[in-house]
Design an enzyme around this catalytic site. Structure first.
Site, PDB file in Angstrom:
ATOM      1  N   GLU A 101       0.842  -1.202   0.000  1.00  0.00           N
ATOM      2  CA  GLU A 101       0.000   0.000   0.000  1.00  0.00           C
ATOM      3  C   GLU A 101       0.874   1.248   0.000  1.00  0.00           C
ATOM      4  O   GLU A 101       1.931   1.268   0.637  1.00  0.00           O
ATOM      5  CB  GLU A 101      -0.876  -0.050   1.269  1.00  0.00           C
ATOM      6  N   ASP A 103       0.170   5.349   0.633  1.00  0.00           N
ATOM      7  CA  ASP A 103      -0.939   6.181   1.114  1.00  0.00           C
ATOM      8  C   ASP A 103      -0.709   7.677   1.107  1.00  0.00           C
ATOM      9  O   ASP A 103       0.337   8.148   1.562  1.00  0.00           O
ATOM     10  CB  ASP A 103      -1.209   5.893   2.606  1.00  0.00           C
ATOM     11  N   GLU A 105      -3.209  10.377   2.990  1.00  0.00           N
ATOM     12  CA  GLU A 105      -4.445  10.550   3.757  1.00  0.00           C
ATOM     13  C   GLU A 105      -4.470  11.973   4.288  1.00  0.00           C
ATOM     14  O   GLU A 105      -3.453  12.462   4.784  1.00  0.00           O
ATOM     15  CB  GLU A 105      -4.512   9.589   4.941  1.00  0.00           C
TER      16      GLU A 105
END
Ligand SMILES: *[C@@H]1O[C@H](CO)[C@@H](O)[C@H](O)[C@H]1NC(C)=O
Ligand SMILES: *[C@@H]1O[C@H](CO)[C@@H](O)[C@H](O)[C@H]1NC(C)=O
Length: 279
Positions: A101, A103, A105
């Site tokens: 993953e 990310d 955010e």
């Protein structure tokens, strides 16, 4: 050291970059809404997508295709006003156990207080590589471009084409790096007021719902699309001297958390890759 470049130069760069990347992008063609029961909407003939969040649910979408390496650009306009407890995301992820993953955010905040941009990298199901930043602009008043460049050597996180983080491939010293599992792009708007804002102390004000975030100019360059994009600079992309200067500027002025400096958390052993690069 003084800033490597002035705000007006940054503005010029962002305008230029926006102009260069504002072609194509069709959410009908490239994405599918996966949850939120009507809270996600494609607008403007496929050029824009909005996500919303209320007391009952958030919403999200994902790319139709999966990709092994590439450059992923998304323009986003984040939840304005009091966005405490909301999390708006743009990330890549593989599926199943031992997932990889990458990310971005965006952790909302009370009105007038800044967003936190949270970044992380997971390989084989293990993350713990967080760096967090403030932004040098208001991400709620207009669209800005957030990019992930992912190639076998490194991952570069960029904001308006300015590198904010580089995660190098340090497999040679035992740090796992995502490079065998294809990933999809995922975006979502959801509530996490148990932790997102000031450690969970500031709760979502539901009287301000629905909360709304907008996405546009979803642009992917990967192996599959390279026939139309022969340059494919992402494949070997790294920072030149100017890129390193900009990265230093962001990291000195806007980084608010770096796992590499968290000696409390890593009291036993600072992760080995932290010794290798200053960033
Ligand atoms: C919100 O603003 C406060 C005050 O500036 C800050 O301490 C906090 O880290 C900000 N971000 C989040 C996600 O809480
Ligand atoms: C990192 O570097 C410091 C100082 O050079 C050294 O003491 C430490 O053992 C190194 N840590 C790792 C994990 O390599």
């Amino acid at each position: 050291m003084a800033a490597a470049f002035s705000p007006s130069q940054i503005l010029l760069l962002s305008i230029l970059f926006t102009a260069l990347t504002s072609a194509s992008a069709d959410f009908y063609r490239d994405a599918e809404i996966t949850w939120g029961d009507g809270r996600a909407n494609i607008l403007d003939g496929g050029r824009q997508l909005t996500l919303s969040l209320d007391q009952y649910s958030g919403s999200g979408f994902q790319s139709k295709n999966e990709y092994l390496f590439g450059r992923f650009d998304m323009q986003m306009k984040l939840v304005p006003g009091n966005s405490a407890g909301t999390v708006t995301t743009f990330f890549l992820s593989s599926q199943g156990a031992g997932h990889d993953e990458i990310d971005f955010e965006f952790l909302g905040n009370s009105s007038g207080e800044p967003y936190t941009v949270h970044t992380n990298v997971y390989a084989g199901g293990k993350g713990d590589k967080e760096q967090q930043f403030r932004l040098w602009f208001d991400p709620t008043s207009s669209f800005h471009t957030y990019s992930i460049v992912w190639n076998p050597q490194r991952i570069i996180f960029m904001v308006d084409n300015i590198p904010i983080r580089v995660f190098n491939n340090h497999e040679a010293i035992g740090t796992p790096f995502p490079k065998t599992q294809a990933m999809r792009v995922y975006c979502s708007l959801w509530n996490a007021d148990d932790w997102a804002t000031q450690g969970g102390r500031v709760k979502t004000d539901w009287s301000k719902a629905p909360f709304l975030a907008a996405y546009r100019n979803f642009n992917i360059n990967s192996a599959a699309s390279d026939s139309v994009n022969s340059a494919a600079t992402w494949k070997t992309q790294e920072l030149d001297a100017q890129g390193r200067n900009r990265l230093r500027w962001v990291q000195q002025k806007y980084m608010v958390y770096n796992y590499c400096s968290d000696s409390k958390r890593f009291a036993q052993r600072i992760p080995p890759e932290c010794n290798r690069s200053r960033f």
